[in-house]
Scaffold this active site. Structure first.
Site, PDB file in Angstrom:
ATOM      1  N   ASP A   1      76.767  13.680 110.266  1.00  0.00           N
ATOM      2  CA  ASP A   1      77.647  12.840 109.427  1.00  0.00           C
ATOM      3  C   ASP A   1      78.165  12.870 108.657  1.00  0.00           C
ATOM      4  OD1 ASP A   1      79.260  10.969 110.100  1.00  0.00           O
ATOM      5  OD2 ASP A   1      77.342   8.966 108.980  1.00  0.00           O
TER       6      ASP A   1
ATOM      7  N   ASP B   1      74.436   6.284 114.419  1.00  0.00           N
ATOM      8  CA  ASP B   1      74.421   7.118 114.789  1.00  0.00           C
ATOM      9  C   ASP B   1      72.764   7.011 115.367  1.00  0.00           C
ATOM     10  OD1 ASP B   1      75.684   8.671 112.588  1.00  0.00           O
ATOM     11  OD2 ASP B   1      75.063   7.889 110.962  1.00  0.00           O
TER      12      ASP B   1
END
Length: 881
Positions: free
Chosen positions: A358, A627
């Protein structure tokens, strides 16, 4: 390849999330009265009977969590290893075949017990820790509900008791307790970072203020809907609950975390190697049994000998060596503030050749900073900064992230102290700007306004160019828009600052006073990259790990950050581009793309699976709910201790510090762990193959057994003990430079090349004992067996040093002290054993002193031949370990 069942599960989750999107999108723009009627509720809320019925129908408002199995089941799972099962079967057979001799079964039982207990202890402790990590905070929500007397009232209820149709009231600082459709809202700012990774909060409004139903590719972009788990930054709102628990967007993601995990590269590698060695044993043991039985006509003795060969062929220490290596790696990582939840993740770390990460908080500081303060020509401007500081300093409302970034310039505080606040015009989402009015001792009022580019330029009649104030022309507006657009393309968010001076007066200021302003410059903000990010990415590249960025943030911001940390941004893609692609087209896109932006949680997971299909071992680093599916599907999921509960639940490894440099250390530790595991497997496989080959040849020609069954077990035990120090060994630098993966084919090839090298000198030892020392009859079999026992143990133990490195052992690469110490001790024990009472008990006898001169010559020749084989093998196949 990923199992089809896992792909099917992913498809079900994708379908469920799409269904949630469809339901929420359907309600997003419906008129309030129609929506309330559809949900069978009213502005006065639900009564107790309705609440009970809906709790019974939908369940409590809680996302699903994967519960750890009972300790007894975890203990049983520790036995789920092919070699442990084979060893247990062999032990049982030995108990029935030789009930008077329990030495073999006891040795096997001790090995199995140590391996199982080590594995169980680590997994049990990590599951308990994981359960603590995912414990959710019990929050409450403010709702309007009908009391028993029919009157409605606002009350606090536990979030878990919320139901569809509840009327919820939100204020600054609240967590959104379910998926909500707004009925009314005032200045509502929601932080969706937990779901999208976007640093800045987003505007949410009731549908009455919208232009009508619109199409949105991503459910999270719906402006009238607030999602469970997000937070209210500012403003107030009244909303109705449309989905709770598993039916919510968050719940659909949590559901994807339940059930069996995808097989990682470690699982697939261990399985392939295990079955290779078991197949080899299944072929060789019957051959040994038949040759001995047919040649010596004693089938009981042949069976016991074959059984001993089976134990000798089984790498019984493999579960223990693997677990010890992984545990040592976990301990080493803990010193670097890394918690390893699943031991297998250590090796996957070393095998990882693609790291997906990320952006927010990983590559960046997760903090908005004022990057530039410019005049209208794009030059640095202290004036724009000073006016922006005064605006942020004197506003009384909740300061947003950009205000806080401006106020970091504390050197301007002295100048601000010369002003006093007169009035302010608060921010709202229609104007997209806010103003403060300040004055100095001369009494003149100064209105300072800052806000979004379009809205600010619409109220500016003049522009400050240098020291000159000139009319704001259409050309000047175009120039300012072009400048701010370029800043946007560089990933910066831009606010325009304008002022107006007025004589002192007593009337209150209003929106009408925001006109005929003088534009003085702009402020550009960025979530900047960490200082360590570029260094860490460069280090990962040097070690053969490709880095890809997968984020929910916008593409321009992501590309800007990626450029600054040294990533190639020539190819980037957005979530909407990959949504309609089939697997083949996606694989092609993923292979060439480094940056993925505006990605939904399931799109992130789909990219991870695409990389796995292409043969990569994939790591994923993330900390948000968005995520979690990718963390779950990756070979090694990496999160941080400040991550959301679901992200930590899905991760294999948790970083106590969000530091990319720790990842490089983890990669190297994983490669050391894998290298030491491969040392054991290749040493054992090749030695066992050589020994069995020697036994086959000897059994065909000798009138007695080349070694007694108990001697084989003792030899095997001593050799196994010599290898217990392997987890403490070091690896050569050149081995650590690139990812290492399991290759059963290479292990089979290695056995065939290296195993016969030891057999050559077994044969020379046989000839030496037969012709030189006269051990050529049943009466002298003890001399033969003792001589071969010592030679076999020495060559097997020395092979530890020969195989542990592709270099010349002792000269170019030396083993760690524990390995040197233990192998030396085993060699000494082996040479002294025939002279002890234990040796006599297992059928051994003292060897003539001259034998050891021949033995020394044999060992030197063996080392030379093995080194020659190593050089040829390495040149031909490009690898050793």
């Amino acid at each position: 390849m990923i199992k089809q069942s896992n792909q099917a599960a992913a498809g079900k989750v994708a379908g469920k999330t799409a269904a949630v999107h469809a339901v929420v999108a359907q309600e997003a723009f419906r008129a309030n009265d129609e929506l309330l009627a559809a949900l069978e509720t009213t502005p006065a809320g639900l009564d107790e009977e309705q609440i009970e019925a809906r709790l019974h129908r939908d369940g409590i408002n809680e996302v699903s969590h994967e519960k750890p199995p009972h300790w007894s089941l975890q203990l049983l799972r520790a036995f789920k290893n092919p070699f442990i099962i084979v060893l247990l079967v062999l032990a049982v057979v030995q108990i029935f075949a030789t009930p008077d001799d329990m030495s073999g079964p006891i040795i096997i039982a001790v090995m199995v017990a140590i391996s199982v207990l080590l594995n169980f202890t680590q997994e049990f402790r990590s599951s308990r820790a994981a359960e603590n990590l995912k414990a959710m905070v019990r929050n409450t929500a403010t709702v309007t509900r009908k009391a028993s007397d029919g009157h409605s009232e606002q009350i606090e209820v536990p979030v878990v008791e919320l139901v569809a149709g509840d009327i919820v009231h939100l204020g600054a600082g609240d967590m959104v307790p379910g998926d909500l459709r707004l009925l009314s809202a005032k200045d509502l700012f929601i932080s969706q970072a937990i779901l999208t990774g976007e640093s800045l909060p987003v505007e949410k409004s009731a549908p009455a203020r919208m232009s009508g139903p619109q199409h949105y590719d991503n459910a999270l972009d719906l402006p009238t809907v607030c999602y469970m788990g997000t937070n209210v930054i500012s403003g107030t709102a009244t909303a109705v609950v449309v989905a709770t628990g598993a039916r919510s967007y968050l719940g659909s993601l949590a559901h994807s975390m339940s059930g069996q995990r995808v097989q990682t590269s470690f699982d697939r590698g261990v399985k392939s190697v295990s079955w290779l060695l078991i197949r080899f044993m299944a072929v060789m043991v019957p051959v040994v049994f038949l040759i001995n039985g047919l040649d010596k006509h004693n089938w009981t003795e042949a069976f016991l000998f074959a059984l001993s060969v089976a134990v000798g062929l089984t790498p019984e220490m493999l579960p223990l060596i693997v677990t010890a290596n992984l545990s040592k790696g976990a301990l080493a990582m803990s010193r670097r503030k890394v918690v390893v939840k699943r031991l297998n993740a250590i090796q996957n770390f070393g095998a990882m050749d693609v790291l997906c990460t990320d952006k927010t908080g990983t590559l960046t500081l997760d903090k908005i900073v004022l990057e530039r303060h410019l005049d209208l020509d794009g030059e640095e401007s202290d004036e724009a900064l000073e006016f922006g500081y005064l605006n942020s300093r004197f506003q009384t409302g909740l300061k947003n992230l950009m205000d806080k970034a401006v106020l970091e310039h504390r050197d301007l505080e002295a100048a601000a102290m010369r002003y006093r606040v007169i009035d302010e015009i608060p921010f709202d989402f229609q104007r997209r700007r806010m103003s403060v009015v300040v004055a100095r001792d001369d009494g003149e009022h100064l209105l300072i306004c800052k806000g979004a580019v379009e809205e600010m330029l619409s109220i500016c009649a003049h522009a400050r160019v240098g020291d000159v104030t000139e009319p704001m022309t259409d050309e000047r507006r175009r120039d300012i828009k072009e400048m701010t657009h370029k800043l946007n393309e560089d990933g910066l968010r831009v606010l325009v600052v304008a002022v107006q001076r007025e004589p002192s007066h007593d009337r209150p200021y209003s929106v009408a006073d925001e006109s005929d302003l003088i534009a003085v410059g702009c402020l550009a903000f960025l979530d900047p990259p960490k200082d360590s990010a570029a260094t860490a990415i460069r280090a990962l590249h040097q070690h053969g790990v490709e880095v890809k960025v997968i984020t929910g943030d916008n593409e321009a911001v992501t590309r800007k950050i990626c450029r600054e940390v040294g990533l190639d941004v020539a190819h980037s893609a957005q979530g909407k581009q990959i949504e309609s692609l089939d697997d083949a087209a996606l694989d092609e896109l993923v292979a060439r793309t480094t940056v993925f932006a505006k990605m939904s949680p399931l799109q992130k997971a789909r990219v991870v699976r695409s990389l796995q299909r292409q043969g990569h071992t994939v790591g994923f680093l993330g900390d948000g709910i968005n995520d979690a599916p990718a963390l779950h599907d990756a070979d090694v999921g990496i999160s941080v201790d400040t991550a959301t509960d679901i992200a930590k639940e899905s991760a294999d490894i948790i970083l106590l510090e969000k530091n990319l440099m720790v990842l490089e250390e983890g990669v190297l530790e994983g490669r050391v762990t894998f290298g030491n595991i491969m040392k054991y497997i290749k040493m054992t496989a090749s030695s066992n193959f050589g020994n069995v080959l020697s036994m086959l040849i000897a059994s065909a020609f000798l009138p007695f057994l080349p070694m007694l069954p108990l001697q084989i077990l003792v030899l095997n035990l001593l050799y196994d003990i010599s290898q217990l120090s392997i987890p403490f060994d070091r690896m050569d630098e050149d081995y650590l430079r690139k990812p290492r993966k399991w290759d059963a084919g290479d292990i089979g090839r290695f056995m065939v090349w290296v195993g016969p090298a030891s057999s050559v000198f077994d044969m020379t030892t046989f000839l030496l004992l037969w012709y030189v020392f006269g051990a050529n009859s049943v009466a002298h079999q003890s001399l033969f067996q003792s001589g071969w026992f010592i030679e076999s143990l020495l060559t097997q133990t020395l092979v530890v040093h020969m195989i542990r490195t592709r270099k010349i052992p002792f000269l170019q690469s030396s083993a760690a002290a524990p390995v040197l110490g233990l192998t030396t001790a085993i060699i000494v024990i082996g040479m002294l054993l025939p002279y002890t009472a234990v040796g006599a008990k297992i059928g051994m006898m003292e060897m003539p002193p001259v034998y050891f001169a021949w033995l020394a010559l044999t060992v030197v020749a063996y080392c030379a031949l093995t080194q020659l084989v190593k050089v040829v093998y390495t040149r031909r196949y490009g690898r050793w370990l």
